[in-house]
Design a protein around this motif. Structure first.
Motif, PDB file in Angstrom:
ATOM      1  N   ALA A  84      43.736  42.031   8.943  1.00 34.26           N
ATOM      2  CA  ALA A  84      44.820  41.882   7.976  1.00 34.26           C
ATOM      3  C   ALA A  84      46.163  42.228   8.615  1.00 34.26           C
ATOM      4  CB  ALA A  84      44.559  42.770   6.757  1.00 34.26           C
ATOM      5  N   VAL A  85      46.186  43.262   9.442  1.00 37.02           N
ATOM      6  CA  VAL A  85      47.401  43.629  10.169  1.00 37.02           C
ATOM      7  C   VAL A  85      47.814  42.498  11.107  1.00 37.02           C
ATOM      8  CG1 VAL A  85      48.324  45.198  11.932  1.00 37.02           C
ATOM      9  CG2 VAL A  85      47.014  46.107   9.999  1.00 37.02           C
ATOM     10  N   VAL A  86      46.840  41.956  11.807  1.00 45.09           N
ATOM     11  CA  VAL A  86      47.103  40.866  12.740  1.00 45.09           C
ATOM     12  C   VAL A  86      47.703  39.662  12.008  1.00 45.09           C
ATOM     13  CG1 VAL A  86      45.969  39.178  14.234  1.00 45.09           C
ATOM     14  CG2 VAL A  86      45.345  41.605  14.383  1.00 45.09           C
ATOM     15  N   SER A  87      47.134  39.306  10.877  1.00 47.22           N
ATOM     16  CA  SER A  87      47.627  38.159  10.120  1.00 47.22           C
ATOM     17  C   SER A  87      49.062  38.365   9.665  1.00 47.22           C
ATOM     18  CB  SER A  87      46.734  37.899   8.901  1.00 47.22           C
ATOM     19  OG  SER A  87      45.430  37.568   9.300  1.00 47.22           O
ATOM     20  N   HIS A  88      49.420  39.609   9.373  1.00 46.23           N
ATOM     21  CA  HIS A  88      50.758  39.922   8.864  1.00 46.23           C
ATOM     22  C   HIS A  88      51.816  39.865   9.963  1.00 46.23           C
ATOM     23  CE1 HIS A  88      53.124  41.549   5.510  1.00 46.23           C
ATOM     24  NE2 HIS A  88      53.786  42.248   6.405  1.00 46.23           N
ATOM     25  N   LEU A  89      51.446  40.281  11.181  1.00 46.57           N
ATOM     26  CA  LEU A  89      52.440  40.468  12.233  1.00 46.57           C
ATOM     27  C   LEU A  89      52.483  39.363  13.282  1.00 46.57           C
ATOM     28  CD1 LEU A  89      52.223  44.277  13.195  1.00 46.57           C
ATOM     29  CD2 LEU A  89      54.062  43.133  11.964  1.00 46.57           C
ATOM     30  N   CYS A  90      51.348  38.720  13.548  1.00 45.73           N
ATOM     31  CA  CYS A  90      51.232  37.947  14.782  1.00 45.73           C
ATOM     32  C   CYS A  90      50.850  36.489  14.536  1.00 45.73           C
ATOM     33  CB  CYS A  90      50.186  38.585  15.704  1.00 45.73           C
ATOM     34  SG  CYS A  90      50.578  40.286  16.144  1.00 45.73           S
ATOM     35  N   PRO A  91      51.645  35.554  15.005  1.00 45.80           N
ATOM     36  CA  PRO A  91      51.269  34.147  14.894  1.00 45.80           C
ATOM     37  C   PRO A  91      50.172  33.739  15.873  1.00 45.80           C
ATOM     38  CG  PRO A  91      53.366  34.351  16.023  1.00 45.80           C
ATOM     39  CD  PRO A  91      53.005  35.729  15.552  1.00 45.80           C
ATOM     40  N   ASP A  92      49.978  34.530  16.936  1.00 45.62           N
ATOM     41  CA  ASP A  92      48.954  34.210  17.934  1.00 45.62           C
ATOM     42  C   ASP A  92      48.022  35.401  18.122  1.00 45.62           C
ATOM     43  OD1 ASP A  92      49.947  31.585  18.643  1.00 45.62           O
ATOM     44  OD2 ASP A  92      51.582  32.614  19.671  1.00 45.62           O
ATOM     45  N   THR A  93      46.769  35.108  18.444  1.00 43.35           N
ATOM     46  CA  THR A  93      45.761  36.151  18.626  1.00 43.35           C
ATOM     47  C   THR A  93      44.905  35.841  19.844  1.00 43.35           C
ATOM     48  OG1 THR A  93      45.649  36.676  16.259  1.00 43.35           O
ATOM     49  CG2 THR A  93      43.747  37.278  17.581  1.00 43.35           C
ATOM     50  N   LEU A  94      44.586  36.896  20.585  1.00 46.39           N
ATOM     51  CA  LEU A  94      43.678  36.815  21.734  1.00 46.39           C
ATOM     52  C   LEU A  94      42.501  37.732  21.440  1.00 46.39           C
ATOM     53  CD1 LEU A  94      44.636  36.888  25.474  1.00 46.39           C
ATOM     54  CD2 LEU A  94      43.021  38.574  24.617  1.00 46.39           C
ATOM     55  N   VAL A  95      41.284  37.226  21.631  1.00 47.82           N
ATOM     56  CA  VAL A  95      40.072  37.975  21.311  1.00 47.82           C
ATOM     57  C   VAL A  95      39.427  38.462  22.603  1.00 47.82           C
ATOM     58  CG1 VAL A  95      37.853  37.928  20.128  1.00 47.82           C
ATOM     59  CG2 VAL A  95      39.750  36.532  19.261  1.00 47.82           C
ATOM     60  N   LEU A  96      39.208  39.777  22.684  1.00 51.06           N
ATOM     61  CA  LEU A  96      38.543  40.388  23.834  1.00 51.06           C
ATOM     62  C   LEU A  96      37.122  40.793  23.470  1.00 51.06           C
ATOM     63  CD1 LEU A  96      40.987  42.925  25.587  1.00 51.06           C
ATOM     64  CD2 LEU A  96      40.153  40.752  26.476  1.00 51.06           C
ATOM     65  N   ARG A  97      36.212  40.530  24.389  1.00 57.04           N
ATOM     66  CA  ARG A  97      34.828  40.989  24.236  1.00 57.04           C
ATOM     67  C   ARG A  97      34.344  41.488  25.591  1.00 57.04           C
ATOM     68  NH1 ARG A  97      29.537  38.651  24.832  1.00 57.04           N
ATOM     69  NH2 ARG A  97      28.038  39.630  23.403  1.00 57.04           N
ATOM     70  N   GLN A  98      33.984  42.772  25.641  1.00 55.56           N
ATOM     71  CA  GLN A  98      33.496  43.391  26.872  1.00 55.56           C
ATOM     72  C   GLN A  98      34.432  43.107  28.041  1.00 55.56           C
ATOM     73  OE1 GLN A  98      29.419  42.111  27.350  1.00 55.56           O
ATOM     74  NE2 GLN A  98      28.702  43.342  25.627  1.00 55.56           N
ATOM     75  N   GLY A  99      35.735  43.215  27.780  1.00 50.61           N
ATOM     76  CA  GLY A  99      36.734  43.095  28.834  1.00 50.61           C
ATOM     77  C   GLY A  99      37.135  41.692  29.210  1.00 50.61           C
ATOM     78  N   GLU A 100      36.601  40.694  28.525  1.00 47.08           N
ATOM     79  CA  GLU A 100      36.920  39.309  28.848  1.00 47.08           C
ATOM     80  C   GLU A 100      37.520  38.605  27.635  1.00 47.08           C
ATOM     81  OE1 GLU A 100      33.896  37.719  32.155  1.00 47.08           O
ATOM     82  OE2 GLU A 100      32.905  38.175  30.245  1.00 47.08           O
ATOM     83  N   VAL A 101      38.420  37.657  27.901  1.00 45.95           N
ATOM     84  CA  VAL A 101      38.988  36.843  26.833  1.00 45.95           C
ATOM     85  C   VAL A 101      37.961  35.781  26.446  1.00 45.95           C
ATOM     86  CG1 VAL A 101      40.846  35.262  26.180  1.00 45.95           C
ATOM     87  CG2 VAL A 101      41.337  37.217  27.682  1.00 45.95           C
ATOM     88  N   VAL A 102      37.584  35.765  25.174  1.00 47.00           N
ATOM     89  CA  VAL A 102      36.620  34.758  24.716  1.00 47.00           C
ATOM     90  C   VAL A 102      37.288  33.671  23.871  1.00 47.00           C
ATOM     91  CG1 VAL A 102      34.658  36.328  24.824  1.00 47.00           C
ATOM     92  CG2 VAL A 102      35.959  36.125  22.688  1.00 47.00           C
ATOM     93  N   GLU A 103      38.469  33.962  23.331  1.00 42.06           N
ATOM     94  CA  GLU A 103      39.153  32.956  22.523  1.00 42.06           C
ATOM     95  C   GLU A 103      40.612  33.362  22.355  1.00 42.06           C
ATOM     96  OE1 GLU A 103      38.397  30.344  18.441  1.00 42.06           O
ATOM     97  OE2 GLU A 103      37.046  31.997  18.974  1.00 42.06           O
TER      98      GLU A 103
END
Length: 270
Positions: free
Chosen positions: A220-239
């Motif tokens: 919810a915080v992300v949706s409010h502040l950021c037009p772009d999102t990067l997803v990390l999983r175990q130290g790697e960018v997955v999306e």
């Protein structure tokens, strides 16, 4: 100033290993790989969120961007300068352009210092500043975050959690930075004041031309502040993608799992 096409922050192939205790006296020292080849660009005015579960590498990434830790490999460039290759004196001067707001407004403020000393600390670390200028700059940033200039002589224990986070934001503002790294900026606050602080961050962005790199597990915080999102999983960018699209049509199963884990209230049956 950055050119319109040039990113404010450029992270390339960033990796970081933490050494672990040896399992045998003369054996090799094992390492925990916290980040693996993370790359992204952050353009001025377009906030980016870094999301992932605990242990995904979010806080390690924040510390590397802030040049608080040294990466095992890769680079962090702010305004075209590789922060981890700058001599110590130049890095200290460069910190004018990037500051951080920490998660805990209780632990991040020194209880032995008054608010003026806390807020002006980053400014004093850059160069000697006269007392009159310190008072003036402190009063201005306190006003910017919705506090009074008279609060400068008080101490952290005299403020609520939301007010303390406003003080932490004022401290980040004092050098007039281009980039603020916000590490879980409202997670330690009551729900009733979280929206106030988020709206304050957006108002400050409009007023001062700040760009935020937001570290959060709260979608919810992300949706409010950021037009772009990067997803990390175990130290790697997955999306990575536009926040609204990524949250409505995720491509990676891990992103879908994060979304599925968000609590939802089902209406009680009548």
């Amino acid at each position: 100033m950055t050119a319109p096409h040039q990113p404010l922050l450029r992270v390339r192939d960033l990796s970081h290993h933490y050494p672990l205790p040896r399992q045998r006296l003369w054996g090799p020292r094992p390492q925990l790989q916290a980040l693996r080849g993370v790359s992204f660009d952050l353009h001025a005015g377009r906030n980016l969120a870094i999301v992932g579960e605990s242990g995904s590498g979010k806080s390690t990434l924040a510390r590397l961007v802030m040049a608080l830790d040294t990466p095992t490999a890769g680079s962090v460039q702010l305004l075209g300068r590789d922060l981890h290759r700058l001599p110590a004196r130049q890095l200290r001067a460069a910190r004018r352009d990037f500051q951080m707001v920490f998660q805990d407004p209780y632990g991040s403020l020194d209880p032995r210092q008054n608010i003026q000393a806390i807020v002006t600390e980053p400014l004093r670390a850059l160069a000697p500043v006269g007392r009159a200028q310190l008072r003036e700059r402190c009063a201005q940033v306190l006003h910017d975050v919705g506090l009074r200039s008279g609060d400068a002589g008080k101490y952290p224990h005299e403020f609520s959690g939301g007010q303390r986070q406003r003080i932490a934001i004022a401290r980040a503002l004092i050098t007039r930075p281009r980039l603020i790294v916000a590490d879980e900026p409202v997670s330690a606050l009551d729900v009733s004041v979280q929206a106030q602080v988020l709206n304050l961050l957006l108002d400050l962005q409009q007023a001062h031309g700040i760009t935020y790199l937001v570290i959060s597990h709260d979608l919810a915080v992300v949706s409010h502040l950021c037009p772009d999102t990067l997803v990390l999983r175990q130290g790697e960018v997955v999306e990575r993608g536009a926040t609204q699209q990524l949250f409505t049509r995720p491509e990676h199963p891990y992103t879908q799992a994060l979304l599925d884990a968000v609590p939802r209230l089902d209406p009680a049956p009548l």
